[in-house]
Design a protein around this motif. Structure first.
Motif, PDB file in Angstrom:
ATOM      1  N   ALA A 122       1.334  -5.336   9.397  1.00 19.99           N
ATOM      2  CA  ALA A 122       2.341  -6.394   9.484  1.00 19.99           C
ATOM      3  C   ALA A 122       2.012  -7.505   8.485  1.00 19.99           C
ATOM      4  O   ALA A 122       2.901  -8.090   7.867  1.00 19.99           O
ATOM      5  CB  ALA A 122       2.399  -6.954  10.909  1.00 19.99           C
ATOM      6  N   GLY A 123       0.709  -7.783   8.299  1.00 20.52           N
ATOM      7  CA  GLY A 123       0.304  -8.845   7.384  1.00 20.52           C
ATOM      8  C   GLY A 123       0.113  -8.361   5.956  1.00 20.52           C
ATOM      9  O   GLY A 123       0.136  -9.148   5.018  1.00 20.52           O
ATOM     10  N   ASN A 124      -0.139  -7.075   5.785  1.00 20.88           N
ATOM     11  CA  ASN A 124      -0.444  -6.511   4.473  1.00 20.88           C
ATOM     12  C   ASN A 124       0.140  -5.102   4.408  1.00 20.88           C
ATOM     13  O   ASN A 124      -0.540  -4.121   4.693  1.00 20.88           O
ATOM     14  CB  ASN A 124      -1.977  -6.501   4.277  1.00 20.88           C
ATOM     15  CG  ASN A 124      -2.377  -5.935   2.924  1.00 20.88           C
ATOM     16  OD1 ASN A 124      -1.522  -5.580   2.098  1.00 20.88           O
ATOM     17  ND2 ASN A 124      -3.679  -5.832   2.682  1.00 20.88           N
ATOM     18  N   PRO A 125       1.423  -4.980   4.021  1.00 15.28           N
ATOM     19  CA  PRO A 125       2.104  -3.683   4.101  1.00 15.28           C
ATOM     20  C   PRO A 125       1.577  -2.639   3.107  1.00 15.28           C
ATOM     21  O   PRO A 125       1.868  -1.455   3.268  1.00 15.28           O
ATOM     22  CB  PRO A 125       3.566  -4.022   3.762  1.00 15.28           C
ATOM     23  CG  PRO A 125       3.674  -5.505   3.852  1.00 15.28           C
ATOM     24  CD  PRO A 125       2.313  -6.053   3.587  1.00 15.28           C
ATOM     25  N   ASP A 126       0.809  -3.088   2.115  1.00 18.40           N
ATOM     26  CA  ASP A 126       0.323  -2.125   1.118  1.00 18.40           C
ATOM     27  C   ASP A 126      -1.172  -2.337   0.873  1.00 18.40           C
ATOM     28  O   ASP A 126      -1.600  -2.745  -0.207  1.00 18.40           O
ATOM     29  CB  ASP A 126       1.116  -2.306  -0.193  1.00 18.40           C
ATOM     30  CG  ASP A 126       0.831  -1.182  -1.190  1.00 18.40           C
ATOM     31  OD1 ASP A 126       0.178  -0.180  -0.806  1.00 18.40           O
ATOM     32  OD2 ASP A 126       1.250  -1.325  -2.354  1.00 18.40           O
ATOM     33  N   VAL A 153      -3.660   5.820   7.864  1.00 17.97           N
ATOM     34  CA  VAL A 153      -3.158   4.450   7.722  1.00 17.97           C
ATOM     35  C   VAL A 153      -2.433   4.302   6.384  1.00 17.97           C
ATOM     36  O   VAL A 153      -1.345   3.717   6.307  1.00 17.97           O
ATOM     37  CB  VAL A 153      -4.308   3.422   7.841  1.00 17.97           C
ATOM     38  CG1 VAL A 153      -3.809   2.016   7.529  1.00 17.97           C
ATOM     39  CG2 VAL A 153      -4.931   3.473   9.233  1.00 17.97           C
ATOM     40  N   ARG A 154      -3.022   4.851   5.335  1.00 17.13           N
ATOM     41  CA  ARG A 154      -2.409   4.755   4.010  1.00 17.13           C
ATOM     42  C   ARG A 154      -1.026   5.411   4.010  1.00 17.13           C
ATOM     43  O   ARG A 154      -0.047   4.866   3.486  1.00 17.13           O
ATOM     44  CB  ARG A 154      -3.309   5.419   2.978  1.00 17.13           C
ATOM     45  CG  ARG A 154      -2.883   5.141   1.541  1.00 17.13           C
ATOM     46  CD  ARG A 154      -3.586   6.039   0.539  1.00 17.13           C
ATOM     47  NE  ARG A 154      -5.013   6.127   0.758  1.00 17.13           N
ATOM     48  CZ  ARG A 154      -5.641   7.256   1.133  1.00 17.13           C
ATOM     49  NH1 ARG A 154      -4.963   8.364   1.352  1.00 17.13           N
ATOM     50  NH2 ARG A 154      -6.940   7.261   1.287  1.00 17.13           N
ATOM     51  N   ASP A 155      -0.952   6.576   4.643  1.00 17.89           N
ATOM     52  CA  ASP A 155       0.307   7.312   4.700  1.00 17.89           C
ATOM     53  C   ASP A 155       1.345   6.569   5.543  1.00 17.89           C
ATOM     54  O   ASP A 155       2.513   6.424   5.155  1.00 17.89           O
ATOM     55  CB  ASP A 155       0.032   8.696   5.308  1.00 17.89           C
ATOM     56  CG  ASP A 155       1.091   9.712   4.926  1.00 17.89           C
ATOM     57  OD1 ASP A 155       1.856   9.446   3.970  1.00 17.89           O
ATOM     58  OD2 ASP A 155       1.166  10.762   5.585  1.00 17.89           O
ATOM     59  N   ALA A 156       0.895   6.049   6.686  1.00 12.98           N
ATOM     60  CA  ALA A 156       1.807   5.307   7.561  1.00 12.98           C
ATOM     61  C   ALA A 156       2.333   4.062   6.857  1.00 12.98           C
ATOM     62  O   ALA A 156       3.511   3.714   6.975  1.00 12.98           O
ATOM     63  CB  ALA A 156       1.094   4.921   8.856  1.00 12.98           C
ATOM     64  N   ALA A 157       1.455   3.409   6.095  1.00 16.55           N
ATOM     65  CA  ALA A 157       1.864   2.195   5.374  1.00 16.55           C
ATOM     66  C   ALA A 157       2.996   2.535   4.419  1.00 16.55           C
ATOM     67  O   ALA A 157       3.988   1.800   4.316  1.00 16.55           O
ATOM     68  CB  ALA A 157       0.677   1.597   4.619  1.00 16.55           C
ATOM     69  N   ILE A 159       5.128   5.023   4.623  1.00 13.47           N
ATOM     70  CA  ILE A 159       6.358   5.314   5.378  1.00 13.47           C
ATOM     71  C   ILE A 159       7.006   4.026   5.875  1.00 13.47           C
ATOM     72  O   ILE A 159       8.223   3.832   5.764  1.00 13.47           O
ATOM     73  CB  ILE A 159       6.049   6.251   6.563  1.00 13.47           C
ATOM     74  CG1 ILE A 159       5.610   7.621   6.031  1.00 13.47           C
ATOM     75  CG2 ILE A 159       7.253   6.397   7.483  1.00 13.47           C
ATOM     76  CD1 ILE A 159       4.975   8.501   7.072  1.00 13.47           C
ATOM     77  N   LEU A 160       6.155   3.123   6.399  1.00 10.70           N
ATOM     78  CA  LEU A 160       6.693   1.880   6.952  1.00 10.70           C
ATOM     79  C   LEU A 160       7.276   0.983   5.863  1.00 10.70           C
ATOM     80  O   LEU A 160       8.197   0.215   6.117  1.00 10.70           O
ATOM     81  CB  LEU A 160       5.609   1.137   7.740  1.00 10.70           C
ATOM     82  CG  LEU A 160       5.200   1.818   9.059  1.00 10.70           C
ATOM     83  CD1 LEU A 160       3.919   1.220   9.614  1.00 10.70           C
ATOM     84  CD2 LEU A 160       6.323   1.727  10.095  1.00 10.70           C
ATOM     85  N   ARG A 161       6.742   1.103   4.634  1.00  6.38           N
ATOM     86  CA  ARG A 161       7.316   0.348   3.514  1.00  6.38           C
ATOM     87  C   ARG A 161       8.627   0.967   3.064  1.00  6.38           C
ATOM     88  O   ARG A 161       9.389   0.354   2.315  1.00  6.38           O
ATOM     89  CB  ARG A 161       6.353   0.339   2.311  1.00  6.38           C
ATOM     90  CG  ARG A 161       5.160  -0.572   2.437  1.00  6.38           C
ATOM     91  CD  ARG A 161       4.515  -0.827   1.075  1.00  6.38           C
ATOM     92  NE  ARG A 161       4.235   0.375   0.304  1.00  6.38           N
ATOM     93  CZ  ARG A 161       3.155   1.131   0.421  1.00  6.38           C
ATOM     94  NH1 ARG A 161       2.245   0.811   1.322  1.00  6.38           N
ATOM     95  NH2 ARG A 161       2.975   2.204  -0.323  1.00  6.38           N
ATOM     96  N   GLY A 162       8.835   2.219   3.482  1.00  5.88           N
ATOM     97  CA  GLY A 162      10.058   2.920   3.098  1.00  5.88           C
ATOM     98  C   GLY A 162      10.040   3.387   1.670  1.00  5.88           C
ATOM     99  O   GLY A 162      11.060   3.624   1.048  1.00  5.88           O
ATOM    100  N   THR A 163       8.818   3.523   1.095  1.00  7.85           N
ATOM    101  CA  THR A 163       8.726   3.910  -0.311  1.00  7.85           C
ATOM    102  C   THR A 163       8.285   5.346  -0.502  1.00  7.85           C
ATOM    103  O   THR A 163       8.151   5.817  -1.610  1.00  7.85           O
ATOM    104  CB  THR A 163       7.727   3.020  -1.067  1.00  7.85           C
ATOM    105  OG1 THR A 163       6.467   3.102  -0.385  1.00  7.85           O
ATOM    106  CG2 THR A 163       8.188   1.592  -1.112  1.00  7.85           C
TER     107      THR A 163
END
Lengths: 177, 293
Positions: A122-126, A153-157, A159-163
Motif C-alpha cells: 500500500a505504501g510502496n507498490p513497486d 510478493v514481487r509478482d503480487a505487486a 498484479i496489484l499495479r495492474g502492469t
C-alpha cells in the motif's frame, strides 16, 4: 474466555467488517481475543513477545502485533485478519501469488506475512527485492528460506499495479529489478 | 506467556491518569503503545496490579514546531514521527534513528514517549534525546516539570521520573540548518536491538571546519552515552582521517559496556570505536557531497 480474575471490561471493535462486543479480562491479548472470542483462528500465535510476526493483523489499516496489544487497547478500532483478505471464495491477489509461487510450506507464518505485505505494498507498490526483504524482516518463516515469499510478493505487486499478468517464473534474479 | 491478572484503566484525561496512578500506588504501570511493556507482561518480568492506559489521550499525540524547538507529545506513534516532514526538517537525526527501531509494525504502535520512558540503553530514541540535548516534560500531582535528557536516564531501564509522574512531551532543540546526520548500528538481524549503535550529527562550516558535532552511543553502558570528549576533540577542527580515529577512540573510552549472551564487553567497546569512525566518516562525506551539489 479465561477466568476474569480482575475486573472485566467490555470492548467493542470491528473485526473483518463485523461489529463485535465482548466482555474481556483486561490481560487478554488481542491475539487471544481474536482467536478465542471472535473465532479468527487465522491469527497465529508464535512467540507471544513480538519477535516472530505470526500474529500480525491490521489495526485501523496499519499492521500491529496482536500479541503485543491488549484487546482493551483496540477499543473502537477496525481489525483485519487474514480471514478478511479473500473476497468470499475468491483469494486476494496476494494470496493467489503465494499459492502460485509456493510462498508457504507449513503456512504458520503466512497470515502475518500477508498482512505485513498488504501494508508494504500500500505504501510502496513497486518495491525492490531488498525493500521486500526489509519489509518482511519482522516475520520469521522457518520453512521456505524466504526466496519464494519474495517471488510471490514481487509478482503480487505487479498484479496489484495492474502492469503485468503475474506470470513471473520466480527465479528471484530478474536483473531489471 | 500470558500476562498475570491486572486491572486496566483507560485514562480520559491527563489529570485522570495522574489521579489513577496516585491511587493505584507503586505497583501501577503506565501503558503507552505497549510494544515494550506487553512483552514484559507476557514474560511476567513485569506484574503490575494496574495499567493506566494513555491510549485515549489525543492531547498527547502531536508534533509542534515552535521555531527553535520541536515539541512532540509523548503518545505520538514512532511511525508518525519517523514520517513527519516537520520532524525531518527540524531534527533530522530523529527519523534517521527511528528507522532502526524494531520494524514498521512495531513503530506503528510504539510511542516516542514510551520509548524514552522505557529507557532501554540499547534503544535509539534515548540516544537521540541525549545527543540533541532534549528536554523531557513530566506531569504529576505536584504539577509539570522539565528534565534535561542528561538527568533523565538514570540506569538500565530506569529514569528519574517519580512513580506518580507521567512523561507528557519531549522538546528537542532544532538542529542548525545544513546539519548532516548519520546512524551506524550493528545488530544481528535488521530490526533487532543494536549490540551497539552510534548516532551522530554535525554542522561543518563553509571553511570545512566542524562548527558543531554531537555523538551518542547506544548499547554500550547502562544509559545512553554522550561522547563529550570526542566532540571536544573535533569542534573547530578540519576533519582528517587521523582526527576521526582519535575521536573514535575517545568515544569508545566514554563507554562502559557489560557482557551478556549477545556480546562480551570488549567486543562492544571495539564496535563503539569502529562505528564512531564510520559515523564520523559518513558525516564528513555527506557534507562534501552536499556542498558539491
Amino acid at each position: 474466555m479465561s477466568t476474569p480474575t480482575r475486573t472485566g471490561r467490555n470492548v467493542s471493535m470491528t473485526v473483518n467488517g463485523e461489529a463485535v462486543d465482548r466482555h474481556v479480562d483486561p490481560r487478554r491479548t488481542l491475539s487471544d481475543f481474536l482467536r478465542k472470542d471472535c473465532g479468527a483462528t487465522g491469527v497465529h500465535v508464535g512467540c507471544e513477545h513480538g519477535v516472530c510476526g505470526a500474529c500480525t493483523v491490521l489495526l485501523d489499516g496499519r499492521t500491529a502485533r496482536s500479541c503485543c496489544t491488549l484487546a482493551v487497547q483496540a477499543e473502537g478500532s477496525e481489525i483485519t485478519t487474514v480471514e478478511g483478505l479473500a473476497d468470499g471464495g475468491e483469494l486476494h491477489p496476494l494470496q493467489e501469488a503465494f499459492w502460485k509461487h509456493h510462498g508457504l510450506q507449513c503456512g504458520f507464518c503466512t497470515p502475518g506475512i500477508l498482512l505485513t505485505v498488504t501494508e508494504l505494498l500500500a505504501g510502496n507498490p513497486d518495491p525492490t527485492d531488498d525493500e521486500i526483504r526489509e519489509g518482511i524482516s519482522g516475520n520469521i518463516c522457518r520453512c521456505t528460506g524466504y526466496q519464494f515469499i519474495v517471488d510471490a510478493v514481487r509478482d503480487a505487486a505487479e498484479i496489484l499495479r495492474g502492469t503485468g499478468t503475474g506470470t513471473g517464473t520466480g527465479t528471484g534474479t530478474d536483473p531489471t529489478r | 506467556m500470558k500476562p498475570a491478572p491486572l486491572d486496566h484503566v483507560r485514562a480520559t484525561g491527563l489529570d485522570h491518569a495522574i489521579e489513577t496512578l496516585v491511587a493505584a500506588g507503586e505497583d501501577a504501570k503506565i501503558l503507552a503503545g505497549g510494544q515494550s511493556l506487553v512483552p514484559l507482561l507476557a514474560m511476567r518480568l513485569a506484574q503490575p496490579t494496574t495499567l493506566v492506559d494513555l491510549g485515549g489521550l489525543r492531547e498527547l499525540d502531536y508534533i509542534r514546531d515552535d521555531g527553535d524547538t520541536l515539541e512532540i507529545g509523548a503518545m505520538t506513534r514512532s511511525r508518525t514521527v519517523e514520517t513527519s516532514p516537520v520532524v525531518a526538517g527540524a531534527v533530522p537525526l530523529l527519523p534517521a534513528a527511528l528507522r532502526y527501531v524494531g520494524h514498521v509494525t512495531i513503530r506503528n504502535r510504539g510511542t516516542i514517549g514510551g520509548s524514552a520512558a522505557h529507557a532501554d540503553p540499547a534503544a535509539e530514541v534515548p540516544s537521540v534525546l541525549r545527543a540533541l540535548d532534549a528536554e523531557l516534560i513530566a506531569s504529576g500531582p505536584r504539577g509539570p516539570r522539565t528534565i534535561a535528557a542528561r538527568d533523565f536516564f538514570d540506569s538500565f531501564l530506569l529514569t528519574t521520573l517519580e512513580p506518580d509522574e507521567i512523561l507528557t512531551a519531549i522538546r528537542i532543540p532544532r538542529q542548525p540548518s545544513g546539519s548532516v546526520v548519520a546512524v551506524e548500528e550493528f545488530a544481528r538481524r535488521h530490526g533487532d536491538f543494536a549490540l551497539v549503535a552510534v548516532l551522530g550529527a554535525a554542522h561543518i562550516d563553509s571553511s570545512g571546519r566542524i562548527a558543531e558535532v554531537r555523538i551518542s552511543i547506544a548499547g554500550a553502558a547502562p544509559t545512553p552515552v554522550r561522547a563529550d570528549a570526542a566532540e571536544r576533540l573535533l569542534v573547530g577542527r578540519t576533519p582528517t582521517p587521523e582526527l576521526v580515529r582519535a575521536a573514535a577512540a575517545a568515544a569508545s573510552d566514554a563507554t562502559d559496556p557489560g557482557s551478556d549472551i549477545h556480546a562480551p564487553a570488549d567486543y562492544r567497546r571495539t564496535l563503539a570505536t569502529v562505528l564512531t569512525r564510520r559515523c564520523l566518516t559518513r558525516l564528513v562525506a555527506d557534507t562534501e557531497r552536499t556542498e558539491a551539489a
